[in-house]
Scaffold this motif. Structure first.
Motif, PDB file in Angstrom:
ATOM      1  N   PRO A 158      18.920 -22.609 -52.364  1.00  0.00           N
ATOM      2  CA  PRO A 158      19.837 -23.556 -53.023  1.00  0.00           C
ATOM      3  C   PRO A 158      19.096 -24.643 -53.784  1.00  0.00           C
ATOM      4  N   LEU A 159      17.962 -25.086 -53.250  1.00  0.00           N
ATOM      5  CA  LEU A 159      17.193 -26.120 -53.923  1.00  0.00           C
ATOM      6  C   LEU A 159      16.691 -25.614 -55.271  1.00  0.00           C
ATOM      7  N   ALA A 160      16.128 -24.419 -55.293  1.00  0.00           N
ATOM      8  CA  ALA A 160      15.629 -23.859 -56.555  1.00  0.00           C
ATOM      9  C   ALA A 160      16.764 -23.663 -57.549  1.00  0.00           C
ATOM     10  N   ALA A 161      17.913 -23.176 -57.073  1.00  0.00           N
ATOM     11  CA  ALA A 161      19.042 -22.922 -57.972  1.00  0.00           C
ATOM     12  C   ALA A 161      19.590 -24.223 -58.554  1.00  0.00           C
ATOM     13  N   GLU A 162      19.794 -25.228 -57.708  1.00  0.00           N
ATOM     14  CA  GLU A 162      20.377 -26.482 -58.180  1.00  0.00           C
ATOM     15  C   GLU A 162      19.405 -27.254 -59.068  1.00  0.00           C
ATOM     16  N   ALA A 163      18.123 -27.264 -58.707  1.00  0.00           N
ATOM     17  CA  ALA A 163      17.141 -27.972 -59.522  1.00  0.00           C
ATOM     18  C   ALA A 163      16.971 -27.305 -60.886  1.00  0.00           C
ATOM     19  N   SER A 164      16.934 -25.976 -60.920  1.00  0.00           N
ATOM     20  CA  SER A 164      16.796 -25.253 -62.184  1.00  0.00           C
ATOM     21  C   SER A 164      18.017 -25.469 -63.072  1.00  0.00           C
ATOM     22  N   ALA A 165      19.192 -25.434 -62.454  1.00  0.00           N
ATOM     23  CA  ALA A 165      20.407 -25.650 -63.231  1.00  0.00           C
ATOM     24  C   ALA A 165      20.437 -27.048 -63.834  1.00  0.00           C
ATOM     25  N   ALA A 166      19.978 -28.035 -63.083  1.00  0.00           N
ATOM     26  CA  ALA A 166      19.946 -29.406 -63.608  1.00  0.00           C
ATOM     27  C   ALA A 166      19.015 -29.516 -64.805  1.00  0.00           C
ATOM     28  N   VAL A 167      17.831 -28.878 -64.717  1.00  0.00           N
ATOM     29  CA  VAL A 167      16.884 -28.909 -65.829  1.00  0.00           C
ATOM     30  C   VAL A 167      17.473 -28.214 -67.050  1.00  0.00           C
ATOM     31  N   LEU A 168      18.112 -27.067 -66.861  1.00  0.00           N
ATOM     32  CA  LEU A 168      18.703 -26.326 -67.980  1.00  0.00           C
ATOM     33  C   LEU A 168      19.807 -27.128 -68.655  1.00  0.00           C
TER      34      LEU A 168
END
Length: 453
Positions: A44-54
């Motif tokens: 979840p951390l990788a998914a949420e952090a990546s989505a925020a950057v995108l």
């Protein structure tokens, strides 16, 4: 039964030796379910952090401003003096969205809060921190709370962990070029995935200049205790078993908290993990000077200078105008910006004499006395402690960690010790410092969680 295992197999994980401490062997305990919990903490951390950057890159959401991101992080204003107020008094609180905790895999509710704390000279000020309440079931008694002192992320306000944990990764292109990376977030989410609550600090700041009290581990220790007191007003149970966790800058804070805990009977930590603590500050500055992490010397100079007028008056005449400019640039940025500003440049050009700064600071009476005051090892912690360091650490020389080990064990501390023997990575990049922290996260944290049953 461990909270993070259905099956726990001991293969002589700790051996008592005649030296007065136990050798801790990280690979000697097999914990069922640890891989699944790591997945629940990281995916979840990788998914949420990546989505925020995108979203920021695509322009769907604005980039967080260096001056503040109120849409993501509650803003309580600058630190202020609070004479007469008790440490641990809750001043402000607001919900906080911590990346990696918003879904079903690792759910938690979090808050940023402002509280009163006392520094090592008895001055009362406000400080900030965060609390995360895990929604993952915990078995084996009351849900524990991990009181966590983060490692260095930078001393500017936008580098504070309660700020970066809602942003993750961001680059600031306007001068000075800067970047934030919330590299303690995997530790937060790991403890939450194990069912523990987490309280963490941002470290106290000088109320006049807003500069973090870097190098003052004693003040940071008081801040840890006071943050927990404030978090109890928000729902941390008074009977929650308390574990202390810190690495690097955080290791110094937790080391001092372990030493001072007997003076805080309302806290009563059960155990502490003290990772690579900076005990001999002069040696640390010598180690990093000229390497990729030279900029942390600027953090130290700024922190020392706001600690007491005597320190300021000793240090400032030794600096050139260029040296002061470099220091101010470093303290305005986070760790990423500091690498760009000062990486692989030594501090000789910062000083009037042309000598490196660590050599000059060692000869200043007030600074030397402050270094001695901050030295760990003079008080025996009254709880089990896991102390660890790294043989090839290129930030915190392992010799000083060994001296803390020997002092604590001689004083009768219930001490376990581990020294990472990871191969040396050349280049003075800090990899030999940070690598073992994440490599052994599961086993060090497993030791701590076992103490909290």
């Amino acid at each position: 039964m461990s909270a993070d295992s259905v099956i726990r197999i001991h293969l002589a994980s700790e051996d008592m030796v005649d030296k007065g401490y136990r050798e801790f062997h990280p690979g000697a305990v097999i914990r069922a379910g640890a891989g699944a919990r790591m997945g629940r903490s990281l995916l979840p951390l990788a998914a949420e952090a990546s989505a925020a950057v995108l979203r920021r890159v695509s322009g769907r959401t604005p980039r967080p401003a260096r001056a503040g991101a109120p849409e993501l992080v509650p803003d309580f204003g600058a630190a202020s003096r609070t004479p007469g107020m008790a440490g641990g008094t809750l001043v402000n609180v607001a919900p906080l969205r911590v990346l990696g905790t918003g879904g079903e895999l690792n759910p938690a509710s979090s808050y940023r809060f402002e509280y009163v704390t006392g520094d090592s000279h008895g001055n009362m000020t406000t400080a900030t921190g965060g609390v995360c309440f895990s929604k993952t079931p915990w078995t084996g008694g009351p849900r524990p709370v991990i009181v966590l002192a983060p490692s260095t992320q930078g001393v500017a306000a936008h580098c504070d962990p309660s700020h970066t944990c809602a942003i993750g990764l961001n680059v600031y292109y306007s001068p000075p070029l800067d970047a934030i990376a919330a590299y303690e977030l995997p530790v937060f989410t790991w403890f939450l995935a194990n069912g523990a609550d987490v309280v963490f600090i941002d470290y106290p700041r000088d109320p006049v200049l807003g500069i973090q009290s870097y190098c003052d581990s004693i003040s940071a220790a008081h801040s840890l205790f006071d943050a927990l007191r404030a978090a109890r007003e928000l729902g941390v149970a008074a009977d929650s078993p308390v574990g202390l966790w810190g690495f690097s800058q955080g290791g110094g804070a937790v080391g001092w908290a372990a030493q001072l805990a007997e003076g805080h009977p309302d806290i009563s930590p059960r155990a502490a993990v003290v990772g690579a603590p900076p005990s001999e500050l002069g040696e640390v500055l010598r180690e990093v000077d000229g390497g990729l992490l030279t900029g942390v010397i600027a953090y130290a100079v700024a922190g020392l200078s706001v600690s007491r007028p005597e320190l300021h008056d000793e240090i400032m005449p030794k600096l050139t105008a260029e040296g002061l400019r470099i220091i101010l640039r470093n303290v305005a940025t986070c760790a990423g910006g500091t690498l760009l500003a000062s990486g692989y440049r030594d501090t000789a050009r910062w000083t009037v004499s042309g000598h490196r700064l660590h050599d000059i600071l060692d000869d200043l009476p007030e600074v030397s006395a402050e270094f001695r005051r901050q030295r760990l090892g003079g008080i025996a912690p009254g709880m089990p402690v896991l102390l660890w360091g790294s043989r090839h650490d290129d930030v915190i020389p392992v010799a000083q960690v060994r001296r803390v080990r020997d002092a604590w064990s001689l004083a009768g501390t219930d001490l376990s010790y581990h020294e990472s023997r990871a191969p040396k990575v050349p280049g003075r990049t800090g990899v030999n410092h940070f690598g073992p922290y994440f490599r052994h996260l599961r086993t060090y944290s497993g030791w701590l969680l076992d103490q909290l049953h």
